[in-house]
Design a protein around this motif. Structure first.
Motif, PDB file in Angstrom:
ATOM      1  N   GLU A  44      24.689  45.380 -19.655  1.00  6.46           N
ATOM      2  CA  GLU A  44      23.783  44.940 -18.705  1.00  6.46           C
ATOM      3  C   GLU A  44      22.859  43.818 -19.125  1.00  6.46           C
ATOM      4  O   GLU A  44      22.454  43.903 -20.336  1.00  6.46           O
ATOM      5  CB  GLU A  44      23.059  46.140 -18.134  1.00  6.46           C
ATOM      6  N   ARG A  45      22.494  43.134 -18.247  1.00  7.06           N
ATOM      7  CA  ARG A  45      21.332  42.044 -18.582  1.00  7.06           C
ATOM      8  C   ARG A  45      19.879  42.756 -19.008  1.00  7.06           C
ATOM      9  O   ARG A  45      19.732  43.706 -18.467  1.00  7.06           O
ATOM     10  CB  ARG A  45      21.143  40.905 -17.335  1.00  7.06           C
ATOM     11  N   ALA A  91      24.830  36.803 -27.381  1.00  7.19           N
ATOM     12  CA  ALA A  91      24.951  37.139 -26.023  1.00  7.19           C
ATOM     13  C   ALA A  91      24.545  35.874 -25.411  1.00  7.19           C
ATOM     14  O   ALA A  91      24.384  34.904 -26.028  1.00  7.19           O
ATOM     15  CB  ALA A  91      23.630  38.140 -25.711  1.00  7.19           C
ATOM     16  N   MET A  92      24.739  35.786 -23.923  1.00  8.23           N
ATOM     17  CA  MET A  92      24.488  34.732 -23.098  1.00  8.23           C
ATOM     18  C   MET A  92      22.813  34.822 -23.060  1.00  8.23           C
ATOM     19  O   MET A  92      22.403  35.910 -22.409  1.00  8.23           O
ATOM     20  CB  MET A  92      25.277  34.636 -21.912  1.00  8.23           C
ATOM     21  N   TYR A  93      22.134  33.723 -23.277  1.00  4.57           N
ATOM     22  CA  TYR A  93      20.649  33.905 -22.937  1.00  4.57           C
ATOM     23  C   TYR A  93      20.242  33.017 -21.675  1.00  4.57           C
ATOM     24  O   TYR A  93      20.779  31.742 -21.591  1.00  4.57           O
ATOM     25  CB  TYR A  93      19.997  33.280 -24.212  1.00  4.57           C
ATOM     26  N   TYR A  94      19.471  33.517 -20.843  1.00  2.00           N
ATOM     27  CA  TYR A  94      19.164  33.050 -19.415  1.00  2.00           C
ATOM     28  C   TYR A  94      17.642  33.004 -19.548  1.00  2.00           C
ATOM     29  O   TYR A  94      16.724  33.771 -19.894  1.00  2.00           O
ATOM     30  CB  TYR A  94      19.636  33.798 -18.460  1.00  2.00           C
ATOM     31  N   CYS A  95      17.216  31.837 -19.125  1.00  2.00           N
ATOM     32  CA  CYS A  95      15.983  31.331 -18.806  1.00  2.00           C
ATOM     33  C   CYS A  95      15.665  31.902 -17.330  1.00  2.00           C
ATOM     34  O   CYS A  95      16.541  31.530 -16.571  1.00  2.00           O
ATOM     35  CB  CYS A  95      15.419  29.915 -19.047  1.00  2.00           C
ATOM     36  N   ALA A  96      14.497  32.456 -17.091  1.00  2.00           N
ATOM     37  CA  ALA A  96      14.207  33.061 -15.648  1.00  2.00           C
ATOM     38  C   ALA A  96      12.592  32.514 -15.471  1.00  2.00           C
ATOM     39  O   ALA A  96      11.744  32.658 -16.234  1.00  2.00           O
ATOM     40  CB  ALA A  96      14.474  34.154 -15.376  1.00  2.00           C
ATOM     41  N   ALA A  97      12.485  32.427 -14.041  1.00  2.00           N
ATOM     42  CA  ALA A  97      11.139  32.210 -13.503  1.00  2.00           C
ATOM     43  C   ALA A  97      11.013  32.985 -12.251  1.00  2.00           C
ATOM     44  O   ALA A  97      11.912  33.021 -11.413  1.00  2.00           O
ATOM     45  CB  ALA A  97      10.765  30.693 -13.481  1.00  2.00           C
ATOM     46  N   ILE A 115      12.385  44.606 -15.141  1.00  2.00           N
ATOM     47  CA  ILE A 115      12.975  44.379 -14.046  1.00  2.00           C
ATOM     48  C   ILE A 115      13.558  42.946 -14.013  1.00  2.00           C
ATOM     49  O   ILE A 115      12.927  42.088 -13.717  1.00  2.00           O
ATOM     50  CB  ILE A 115      11.936  44.373 -13.110  1.00  2.00           C
ATOM     51  N   PRO A 116      14.703  42.835 -14.617  1.00  2.00           N
ATOM     52  CA  PRO A 116      15.450  41.517 -14.447  1.00  2.00           C
ATOM     53  C   PRO A 116      15.893  40.751 -13.232  1.00  2.00           C
ATOM     54  O   PRO A 116      17.105  40.788 -12.869  1.00  2.00           O
ATOM     55  CB  PRO A 116      16.431  41.614 -15.544  1.00  2.00           C
ATOM     56  N   ASP A 117      14.726  40.870 -12.359  1.00  2.00           N
ATOM     57  CA  ASP A 117      15.139  40.346 -11.110  1.00  2.00           C
ATOM     58  C   ASP A 117      14.345  39.113 -10.453  1.00  2.00           C
ATOM     59  O   ASP A 117      13.533  39.053  -9.609  1.00  2.00           O
ATOM     60  CB  ASP A 117      14.909  41.585 -10.080  1.00  2.00           C
ATOM     61  N   PHE A 118      14.209  38.342 -11.588  1.00  2.00           N
ATOM     62  CA  PHE A 118      13.368  37.319 -11.103  1.00  2.00           C
ATOM     63  C   PHE A 118      13.835  36.280 -10.326  1.00  2.00           C
ATOM     64  O   PHE A 118      15.247  36.265  -9.826  1.00  2.00           O
ATOM     65  CB  PHE A 118      13.184  36.055 -12.458  1.00  2.00           C
ATOM     66  N   GLY A 119      13.148  35.407  -9.535  1.00  2.00           N
ATOM     67  CA  GLY A 119      13.659  34.682  -8.357  1.00  2.00           C
ATOM     68  C   GLY A 119      14.562  33.401  -8.622  1.00  2.00           C
ATOM     69  O   GLY A 119      15.174  32.969  -7.971  1.00  2.00           O
ATOM     70  N   TYR A 120      14.250  32.793  -9.996  1.00  2.00           N
ATOM     71  CA  TYR A 120      15.089  31.521 -10.220  1.00  2.00           C
ATOM     72  C   TYR A 120      15.492  31.977 -11.751  1.00  2.00           C
ATOM     73  O   TYR A 120      15.027  32.523 -12.776  1.00  2.00           O
ATOM     74  CB  TYR A 120      14.262  30.527 -10.432  1.00  2.00           C
ATOM     75  N   TRP A 121      16.945  31.379 -11.837  1.00  2.00           N
ATOM     76  CA  TRP A 121      17.634  31.598 -13.120  1.00  2.00           C
ATOM     77  C   TRP A 121      18.291  30.279 -13.451  1.00  2.00           C
ATOM     78  O   TRP A 121      18.701  29.479 -12.579  1.00  2.00           O
ATOM     79  CB  TRP A 121      18.555  32.735 -12.910  1.00  2.00           C
ATOM     80  N   GLY A 122      18.588  29.976 -14.813  1.00  2.00           N
ATOM     81  CA  GLY A 122      19.143  29.073 -15.453  1.00  2.00           C
ATOM     82  C   GLY A 122      20.799  29.565 -15.472  1.00  2.00           C
ATOM     83  O   GLY A 122      21.087  30.541 -15.192  1.00  2.00           O
ATOM     84  N   GLN A 123      21.491  28.466 -15.975  1.00  2.00           N
ATOM     85  CA  GLN A 123      22.846  28.860 -16.034  1.00  2.00           C
ATOM     86  C   GLN A 123      23.383  29.496 -17.330  1.00  2.00           C
ATOM     87  O   GLN A 123      24.305  29.890 -17.405  1.00  2.00           O
ATOM     88  CB  GLN A 123      23.631  27.441 -15.835  1.00  2.00           C
ATOM     89  N   GLY A 124      22.366  29.638 -18.375  1.00  2.00           N
ATOM     90  CA  GLY A 124      22.738  30.132 -19.506  1.00  2.00           C
ATOM     91  C   GLY A 124      23.004  29.444 -20.676  1.00  2.00           C
ATOM     92  O   GLY A 124      23.707  28.327 -20.445  1.00  2.00           O
TER      93      GLY A 124
END
Length: 131
Positions: A44-45, A91-97, A115-124
């Motif tokens: 899981e993320r 792993a694949m690393y994602y930026c989020a805001a 809570i990995p439920d941010f509104g905006y995510w990068g592509q990784g």
């Protein structure tokens, strides 16, 4: 439109270092929570590190003392300096805001990792650490 673009991933040997960058655009709010998350195959993320609008940070136990999250507010860039990398960091690393009230202020540090439920995510961006 909010956009997050990660860069800096790659392949390194255990003990090496990488610095991930995340260029953010499309918003001007300073009341944001930003973070780095990662997801390994079959897992899981999970939250790696978050930083609130005041510069307060929080880290996952597995990366404390090895990773550092920071941001350049003038350039709207989020960084993750990763030192002493281990194979389990692969792993694949994602930026989020997130710009909403759920993770505003101190709530970013209190809740953001769990809570990995941010509104905006990068592509990784992929990080691979070999032993």
């Amino acid at each position: 439109q909010v956009m997050l673009v990660e860069s800096g991933g790659g392949s390194v040997q255990a003990g090496g270092s990488l610095r991930l960058s995340c260029a953010a655009s499309g918003y001007t709010s300073s009341r944001n929570c930003m973070g780095w998350f990662r997801q390994a195959p079959g897992k899981e993320r999970e939250g790696v590190a978050v930083i609130d609008s005041f510069g307060g940070t929080s880290y996952a136990d597995s990366v404390k003392g090895r990773f550092t999250i920071s941001q350049d507010n003038a350039k709207n860039i989020l960084y993750l300096q990763m030192n002493s990398l281990k194979p389990e960091d692969t792993a694949m690393y994602y930026c989020a805001a997130d710009l909403g009230p759920r993770f505003r202020g101190h709530l970013c540090r209190l809740l953001g990792l769990a809570i990995p439920d941010f509104g905006y995510w990068g592509q990784g961006t992929q990080v691979t650490v070999s032993s």
